[in-house]
Design an enzyme around this catalytic site. Structure first.
Site, PDB file in Angstrom:
ATOM      1  N   THR A 103       0.508  -1.246  -0.112  1.00 15.57           N
ATOM      2  CA  THR A 103      -0.272   0.385  -0.120  1.00 15.57           C
ATOM      3  C   THR A 103       0.815   1.438   0.156  1.00 15.57           C
ATOM      4  OG1 THR A 103      -1.803  -1.083   1.573  1.00 15.57           O
ATOM      5  CG2 THR A 103      -1.539   0.714   1.501  1.00 15.57           C
ATOM      6  N   TYR A 121      -7.978   1.070  -3.371  1.00 18.92           N
ATOM      7  CA  TYR A 121      -6.692   1.570  -4.689  1.00 18.92           C
ATOM      8  C   TYR A 121      -6.622   0.075  -4.722  1.00 18.92           C
ATOM      9  CZ  TYR A 121      -4.528   0.198   0.156  1.00 18.92           C
ATOM     10  OH  TYR A 121      -3.862  -0.641   1.096  1.00 18.92           O
ATOM     11  N   THR A 144       1.866  -4.336   4.281  1.00 22.04           N
ATOM     12  CA  THR A 144       1.234  -4.705   5.351  1.00 22.04           C
ATOM     13  C   THR A 144       0.956  -5.897   5.798  1.00 22.04           C
ATOM     14  OG1 THR A 144      -0.943  -4.274   5.659  1.00 22.04           O
ATOM     15  CG2 THR A 144       1.211  -2.279   6.163  1.00 22.04           C
ATOM     16  N   ASP A 145      -0.087  -6.881   5.142  1.00 26.08           N
ATOM     17  CA  ASP A 145      -0.314  -8.191   5.109  1.00 26.08           C
ATOM     18  C   ASP A 145       0.880  -9.403   6.195  1.00 26.08           C
ATOM     19  OD1 ASP A 145      -2.271  -7.748   2.609  1.00 26.08           O
ATOM     20  OD2 ASP A 145      -2.363  -7.064   4.207  1.00 26.08           O
ATOM     21  N   LYS A 179      -0.145  -7.150  13.340  1.00 29.79           N
ATOM     22  CA  LYS A 179      -1.234  -6.632  12.819  1.00 29.79           C
ATOM     23  C   LYS A 179      -2.168  -6.995  12.919  1.00 29.79           C
ATOM     24  CE  LYS A 179      -3.043  -5.022   7.934  1.00 29.79           C
ATOM     25  NZ  LYS A 179      -3.122  -5.022   6.285  1.00 29.79           N
ATOM     26  N   GLU A 230      -1.569 -29.631  28.651  1.00 30.41           N
ATOM     27  CA  GLU A 230      -2.862 -29.836  28.167  1.00 30.41           C
ATOM     28  C   GLU A 230      -2.534 -31.675  27.172  1.00 30.41           C
ATOM     29  OE1 GLU A 230      -5.927 -26.823  28.698  1.00 30.41           O
ATOM     30  OE2 GLU A 230      -6.553 -28.447  28.198  1.00 30.41           O
TER      31      GLU A 230
HETATM   32  N1  DAS Z   1      -2.572  -6.416   0.667  1.00 32.30           N
HETATM   33  C1  DAS Z   1      -2.086  -5.539   1.365  1.00 32.30           C
HETATM   34  C2  DAS Z   1      -0.108  -5.624   0.932  1.00 32.30           C
HETATM   35  O1  DAS Z   1       0.707  -5.338   0.082  1.00 32.30           O
HETATM   36  C3  DAS Z   1      -1.427  -3.755   1.208  1.00 32.30           C
HETATM   37  C4  DAS Z   1      -1.183  -3.041   2.260  1.00 32.30           C
HETATM   38  O2  DAS Z   1      -1.468  -3.359   3.863  1.00 32.30           O
HETATM   39  O3  DAS Z   1       0.286  -3.034   1.814  1.00 32.30           O
HETATM   40  O4  DAS Z   1       0.390  -6.306   2.359  1.00 32.30           O
END
Ligand code: DAS
Length: 356
Positions: free
Chosen positions: A39, A53, A119-120, A192, A313
């Protein structure tokens, strides 16, 4: 065997950024920005498009040009290593990135590295590099939750802060770092926590390492686990990595997923158990059957915080399972994958989960 902190301390004191008499004090730090997509490199149709986007469209030089203030704090150069939405990250991309990172870290004229990333899977790439980067120099991973075209896009300030940290003396020797939302988190503990908000990256319960405020980089903690120079792992000669997948636990779970993974011939299975990493009786038997085929089994927990303890457990000794300690399933998968490049001995792998 942990080689301890003293040799690292000696190495740090030899680091160019730490030698007070060195001329490096007078020049801006040299920071390389390695771009991979996400992103932070995303673009939307309007300034209010914060969902819908397209990620991974803006090239690295445009990211750098959008933040002319970078020139105040570092001499930067950019490289586009690849351009993907990070949900598409693969072991092959990881090996390519890690080898380029290690090449650059060995260069005397490189003081630090910033990696722009989706970010994923950002936390996973950060932890992978935390285990295989061979330098005390700062490696900082940064992303954004709003595309570059959005009102109050967080990418530019996140990138500025990441470069500031990557060029700082304070960040030397602290392992791979994740800088977003004015916070500095460790690669091992960060995750995240929200699908869309700018404050999504947190180290729940274990906490941030520090903050960036104005141009000040402020640390308050050191990572407690082994990383980078103190890591026993080396992927420099690797052209592929072991195949480790994750099975998820829930009420009424069947043995279908575990059996399917075993039939697919994986090298390891991480079980994201309920509670403190518990499989049901049915899935425990499926995991035991997979173990009997030579597949390594790590019990982690879907809960996200706390210790998954041995023989709680589940009789891990009897089943010859490994437990993830506090690593969440996606990070336990990475450590098991890297561990399997060195050994299949479960006692050795359990030691690694207690040290990294
Ligand atoms: N789909 C997400 C990624 O590319 C977009 C982001 O949040 O960066 O990890």
């Amino acid at each position: 065997m942990n080689i301890g902190f003293v040799p690292i301390l000696f190495l740090l004191l030899c680091h160019p950024l730490l030698r007070a008499d060195d001329t490096s004090e007078k020049r801006l730090p040299n920071v390389v920005i390695l771009a991979t997509g996400g992103t932070i490199a995303g673009s939307g149709a309007t300034s209010t498009t914060t969902v819908g986007y397209k990620p991974a469209t803006v090239p690295v030089q445009a990211l750098i040009d959008a933040v002319p203030e970078l020139k105040k704090v570092a001499t930067v150069q950019g490289e586009q290593v690849f351009q993907i939405a990070s949900q598409n990250m693969t072991n092959e991309y990881w090996l390519k990135l890690a080898k380029r990172v290690n090449e650059l870290l060995q260069q005397p004229d490189v003081d630090g590295i910033v990696i722009t990333h989706g970010t994923d899977t950002l936390e996973e790439t950060a932890y992978f590099l935390n285990l295989v980067a061979k330098s005390a120099k700062p490696v900082v991973i940064v992303g954004a939750m709003r595309p570059s075209t959005a009102l109050s896009a967080d990418g530019p300030i996140n990138l500025y802060n990441a470069v500031l940290v990557a060029g700082s003396k304070e960040a030397v020797g602290r392992g791979v770092l994740v800088c977003m939302n004015d916070q500095i988190n460790s690669a091992r503990d960060v995750t995240k926590t929200n699908t869309s908000t700018a404050d999504t990256f947190k180290s729940p319960e274990l906490g941030v390492l520090g903050y960036i405020q104005g141009d000040r980089v402020a640390f308050y903690r050191l990572p407690a686990r082994r990383h980078t120079l103190n890591s026993e792992f080396d992927i420099s000669g690797a052209d592929k990595l072991p195949n480790v997948e994750i099975a998820y636990g829930f009420a009424n779970v069947s043995r279908t997923t575990v059996d399917a993974l075993a039939a697919a011939g994986v090298d390891g299975i991480v079980y994201a158990g309920v509670g403190d990493g518990n499989p049901s009786e049915v899935t425990e038997q499926a995991l035991a059957d997979a173990r009997a085929k030579g597949i390594l089994i790590v019990r982690s927990a879907r809960v996200g915080n706390g210790i998954v303890a041995r023989n709680s457990e589940v009789n891990d000794d009897k089943r010859d399972f490994v437990v993830s300690d506090t690593l969440n399933p996606q990070k336990a998968r990475i450590l098991l994958m890297i561990a399997l490049t060195k050994t299949k001995d479960t006692k050795e792998i359990q030691r690694m989960f207690y040290e990294y």
